[in-house]
Design a protein around this motif. Structure first.
Motif, mmCIF file in Angstrom:
data_model
loop_
_atom_site.group_PDB
_atom_site.id
_atom_site.type_symbol
_atom_site.label_atom_id
_atom_site.label_comp_id
_atom_site.label_asym_id
_atom_site.label_seq_id
_atom_site.Cartn_x
_atom_site.Cartn_y
_atom_site.Cartn_z
ATOM 1 N N PRO A 156 0.826 -1.216 0.000
ATOM 2 C CA PRO A 156 0.000 0.000 0.000
ATOM 3 C C PRO A 156 0.860 1.267 0.000
ATOM 4 C CG PRO A 156 -0.661 -1.517 1.743
ATOM 5 C CD PRO A 156 0.586 -2.082 1.149
ATOM 6 N N LYS A 157 0.518 2.174 -0.860
ATOM 7 C CA LYS A 157 1.202 3.476 -0.913
ATOM 8 C C LYS A 157 0.140 4.549 -0.731
ATOM 9 C CE LYS A 157 5.303 1.771 -2.399
ATOM 10 N NZ LYS A 157 6.600 1.921 -1.762
ATOM 11 N N LYS A 158 0.500 5.621 -0.066
ATOM 12 C CA LYS A 158 -0.455 6.713 0.127
ATOM 13 C C LYS A 158 -0.827 7.316 -1.216
ATOM 14 C CE LYS A 158 1.072 7.976 4.742
ATOM 15 N NZ LYS A 158 1.769 8.954 5.597
ATOM 16 N N LYS A 159 -2.016 7.914 -1.268
ATOM 17 C CA LYS A 159 -2.445 8.581 -2.504
ATOM 18 C C LYS A 159 -1.661 9.875 -2.681
ATOM 19 C CE LYS A 159 -6.897 9.030 -2.889
ATOM 20 N NZ LYS A 159 -8.234 9.320 -2.325
ATOM 21 N N LEU A 160 -1.437 10.240 -3.956
ATOM 22 C CA LEU A 160 -0.694 11.464 -4.244
ATOM 23 C C LEU A 160 -1.356 12.674 -3.579
ATOM 24 C CD1 LEU A 160 1.854 12.237 -5.799
ATOM 25 C CD2 LEU A 160 0.448 12.655 -7.816
ATOM 26 N N SER A 161 -2.691 12.670 -3.593
ATOM 27 C CA SER A 161 -3.413 13.825 -3.025
ATOM 28 C C SER A 161 -3.242 13.914 -1.502
ATOM 29 C CB SER A 161 -4.904 13.734 -3.371
ATOM 30 O OG SER A 161 -5.419 12.504 -2.901
ATOM 31 N N ASP A 162 -2.797 12.819 -0.873
ATOM 32 C CA ASP A 162 -2.580 12.857 0.575
ATOM 33 C C ASP A 162 -1.182 13.353 0.951
ATOM 34 O OD1 ASP A 162 -5.106 11.926 1.155
ATOM 35 O OD2 ASP A 162 -4.493 9.808 1.139
ATOM 36 N N ILE A 163 -0.295 13.382 -0.019
ATOM 37 C CA ILE A 163 1.083 13.757 0.332
ATOM 38 C C ILE A 163 1.567 15.013 -0.389
ATOM 39 C CG2 ILE A 163 1.758 11.385 0.965
ATOM 40 C CD1 ILE A 163 3.212 11.189 -1.753
ATOM 41 N N VAL A 164 0.736 15.542 -1.301
ATOM 42 C CA VAL A 164 1.146 16.738 -2.052
ATOM 43 C C VAL A 164 0.203 17.894 -1.728
ATOM 44 C CG1 VAL A 164 1.394 17.757 -4.368
ATOM 45 C CG2 VAL A 164 2.121 15.390 -3.963
ATOM 46 N N TYR A 165 0.771 19.032 -1.373
ATOM 47 C CA TYR A 165 -0.001 20.262 -1.245
ATOM 48 C C TYR A 165 0.436 21.209 -2.345
ATOM 49 C CZ TYR A 165 -0.942 18.598 3.529
ATOM 50 O OH TYR A 165 -1.311 17.857 4.607
ATOM 51 N N ILE A 166 -0.412 22.183 -2.646
ATOM 52 C CA ILE A 166 -0.009 23.139 -3.678
ATOM 53 C C ILE A 166 0.118 24.548 -3.100
ATOM 54 C CG2 ILE A 166 -2.409 23.363 -4.564
ATOM 55 C CD1 ILE A 166 -0.506 23.514 -7.370
ATOM 56 N N ASN A 167 1.246 25.118 -3.303
ATOM 57 C CA ASN A 167 1.580 26.503 -2.936
ATOM 58 C C ASN A 167 1.683 26.784 -1.447
ATOM 59 O OD1 ASN A 167 1.820 27.274 -5.615
ATOM 60 N ND2 ASN A 167 -0.377 27.665 -5.794
ATOM 61 N N SER A 168 0.839 26.156 -0.625
ATOM 62 C CA SER A 168 1.025 26.366 0.812
ATOM 63 C C SER A 168 0.584 25.112 1.557
ATOM 64 C CB SER A 168 0.258 27.592 1.300
ATOM 65 O OG SER A 168 -1.108 27.457 0.994
ATOM 66 N N TRP A 169 1.093 25.009 2.773
ATOM 67 C CA TRP A 169 0.840 23.824 3.598
ATOM 68 C C TRP A 169 -0.662 23.563 3.740
ATOM 69 C CZ3 TRP A 169 3.682 19.939 5.415
ATOM 70 C CH2 TRP A 169 3.058 19.095 6.349
ATOM 71 N N GLY A 170 -1.054 22.355 3.478
ATOM 72 C CA GLY A 170 -2.443 21.954 3.709
ATOM 73 C C GLY A 170 -3.369 22.209 2.529
ATOM 74 N N LYS A 171 -2.898 22.948 1.527
ATOM 75 C CA LYS A 171 -3.780 23.276 0.405
ATOM 76 C C LYS A 171 -3.742 22.154 -0.635
ATOM 77 C CE LYS A 171 -5.385 27.049 -2.338
ATOM 78 N NZ LYS A 171 -4.899 27.455 -3.640
ATOM 79 N N LYS A 172 -4.879 21.468 -0.756
ATOM 80 C CA LYS A 172 -4.960 20.315 -1.665
ATOM 81 C C LYS A 172 -4.977 20.774 -3.117
ATOM 82 C CE LYS A 172 -6.064 16.766 1.244
ATOM 83 N NZ LYS A 172 -5.599 15.394 1.206
ATOM 84 N N TRP A 173 -4.366 19.979 -3.957
ATOM 85 C CA TRP A 173 -4.395 20.249 -5.395
ATOM 86 C C TRP A 173 -5.526 19.399 -5.969
ATOM 87 C CZ3 TRP A 173 0.395 19.349 -9.096
ATOM 88 C CH2 TRP A 173 0.159 20.037 -10.302
#
Ligand SMILES: Cc1cc2nc3c(=O)[nH]c(=O)nc-3n(C[C@H](O)[C@H](O)[C@H](O)COP(=O)(O)O)c2cc1C
Length: 180
Positions: A156-173
């Motif tokens: 199992p690998k985490k989903k990309l959306s769970d480990i990547v933020y855009i432009n600032s901490w916590g902001k989902k892409w």
């Protein structure tokens, strides 16, 4: 295989068949460690290829985290210069260097039909004794290597959306949210 395919399909291998590792193949794999990036291009690493089956058995005895009858192993470690002995920043950079080189080794092995596993669960002084290394050499990872007898599925690998933020901490892409 494309580079992307090699990266995606590499798995940690913990079960091997008994096909011997050809010297020219391991030489090519070790050469991929040589060309890895390193902080300041200092290349403070040394790689000890364990080919001899008796020494390999002893190395395995030092590594609770070493699984499978690998045909060989590589001890990857840092050779500290006297002036940089164990300073924090240097050791952090050095550990990163070994991480980069290890990934190159594992990817090259996979691309050539072999496989292996990075092993951090080992007794450092036990390894140093077996390979008869000087005090300023610090083993960082043991890498098992050989021909896989099974190709494991991806754990199992985490989903990309769970480990990547855009432009600032916590902001989902948003665009990542529908991706597997
Ligand atoms: C720094 C590091 C140390 C590891 N140590 C061990 C270990 O001691 N024993 C082991 O079986 N696997 C070890 N692994 C392998 C991981 O368990 C493995 O990479 C993880 O489960 C993900 O599986 P994958 O490599 O197939 O994607 C280590 C991996 C890394 C990066």
């Amino acid at each position: 295989m494309s580079a992307i395919e090699v990266i995606k399909t590499r798995r940690s291998i913990r079960s091997f068949n008994n096909k011997a590792i050809e010297d020219d193949v391991i030489e090519e794999i070790l050469d991929m460690a040589r060309v890895s990036p390193s902080g300041g291009n200092r290349q403070r690493w040394k790689f000890i290829y364990i080919k001899d089956s008796n020494i390999l058995r002893m190395v395995k005895g030092c590594c609770p985290g070493f699984y499978g009858d690998a045909g060989g192993a590589i001890i990857a470690g840092l050779e500290n210069e006297a002036d940089t002995l164990k300073t924090r920043s240097n050791s952090t950079i050095g550990l990163l260097d070994i991480g980069f080189a290890t990934e190159n080794i594992l990817l090259a092995a996979h691309a050539l039909g072999l496989g292996g596993c990075a092993i951090a669960s080992f007794n450092s002084s036990c390894i140093s004794k077996i390979i008869d290394s000087p005090e300023n050499f610090i083993p960082v990872l043991v890498i098992s290597i050989g021909y896989p007898d099974i190709q494991p599925t991806m754990p199992p690998k985490k989903k990309l959306s769970d480990i990547v933020y855009i432009n600032s901490w916590g902001k989902k892409w948003r665009r990542l949210e529908n991706r597997e």
